[in-house]
Enzyme design. Structure first.
Site, PDB file in Angstrom:
ATOM      1  CD  GLU A  37      -2.479   1.749   2.707  1.00 28.73           C
ATOM      2  OE1 GLU A  37      -3.610   2.212   2.844  1.00 28.73           O
ATOM      3  OE2 GLU A  37      -1.501   0.511   3.927  1.00 28.73           O
ATOM      4  CE  LYS A  83      -7.401   2.153   4.043  1.00 22.85           C
ATOM      5  NZ  LYS A  83      -6.146   2.320   4.459  1.00 22.85           N
ATOM      6  CB  CYS A 107      -4.248  -1.772   4.494  1.00 24.75           C
ATOM      7  SG  CYS A 107      -3.473  -1.413   6.018  1.00 24.75           S
TER       8      CYS A 107
END
Length: 258
Positions: free
Chosen positions: A44, A110, A144
């Site tokens: 990431e 995200k 994540c």
């Protein structure tokens, strides 16, 4: 070989808020990859580390990094995937790009921005998942903090591979390990997690723990060291497990609103 996908996971430290140095670093890592690889997975925010001050980075750096990914994917004849700080439409995004050797590109923003670090106040969150068809495999990429939300990862689109790129810190690494296994077991898919190593400028330490879990949540590869991990995914492993254990057919059906 048909029905196989060869992976390289680059588990590495990152240079703080310096896209140029990080791109140079990962170009060298790509040059050190051994053998034929179909897909290379980067962490990431691999050009900056997990920064909450994206205005310190030139707004065009996101586009520059996508161009770099296209160049490297073509040069190495490997697809690349990883997330970065990306400025678009007047907003910052934690945006993941999947770039194929022919330059074809698709992105995912995200969904679950990390409120504990204030990411939700800096970066716009994404609104939709993507599933990528590549080399006969259906791949769903996430980022994540998305790992903590099983409904978002739920296998309703018959994907084969779930990928998480991350900057996941040492104090909560037990959750990382456990949740990656859980996502594999419940979705009957390969689940891959690529984390960074080293310490960032905020003092957070990252212990790696990058892994590839099979559909039973069993690790194929795992490491805490800064290194490149290799794994081969087998489509037959997925089909045989799903044919024998029809768990996905028994899942509850529901829809999400808002």
């Amino acid at each position: 070989m048909e029905n196989e996908l060869k992976l390289a996971l680059i588990q590495s430290s990152l240079v703080w808020e310096n896209p140029e140095k990080n791109r140079e670093h990962f170009s060298k890592k790509l040059d050190s990859i051994n053998g034929e690889v179909d897909l290379v997975i980067l962490p990431e925010m691999f050009t900056t580390a997990f920064t909450m001050t994206p205005w310190n980075i030139a707004k065009e750096e996101g586009e520059e990094t996508v161009k770099w990914m296209q160049k490297e994917a073509g040069r190495k004849k490997m697809a690349l995937i990883g997330s970065m700080v990306y400025f678009a439409d007047g907003h910052y995004y934690n945006r993941l790009w999947f770039v194929e050797p022919d330059g074809k590109s698709i992105f995912y923003d995200k969904r679950h921005t990390f409120t504990l670090a204030g990411e939700d106040k800096i970066y716009n969150k994404g609104e939709k998942r993507i599933v990528i068809n590549f080399k006969g495999f259906r791949i769903c990429p996430l980022i994540c903090y998305d790992l903590r939300f099983p409904v978002w990862a739920r296998n309703t689109e018959d994907y084969d591979v779930l990928i998480y790129v991350a900057n996941w810190p040492q104090p909560r690494i037990n959750a990382w390990d456990a949740l990656l296994k859980a996502r594999a077991i419940e979705n009957m898919a390969y689940v891959i997690g690529v984390n960074r190593t080293g310490t960032d400028n905020t003092g957070h330490s990252y212990p790696g723990h990058s892994t590839v879990n099979n559909v039973f949540g069993e690790p194929i590869v795992f490491s805490k060291e800064e290194k490149i991990l290799y794994a081969t995914l087998d489509k037959k492993h997925i089909s045989e497990a799903r044919e024998k254990l029809k768990f996905l057919e028994d899942q509850d059906h529901f829809s999400l609103k808002g």
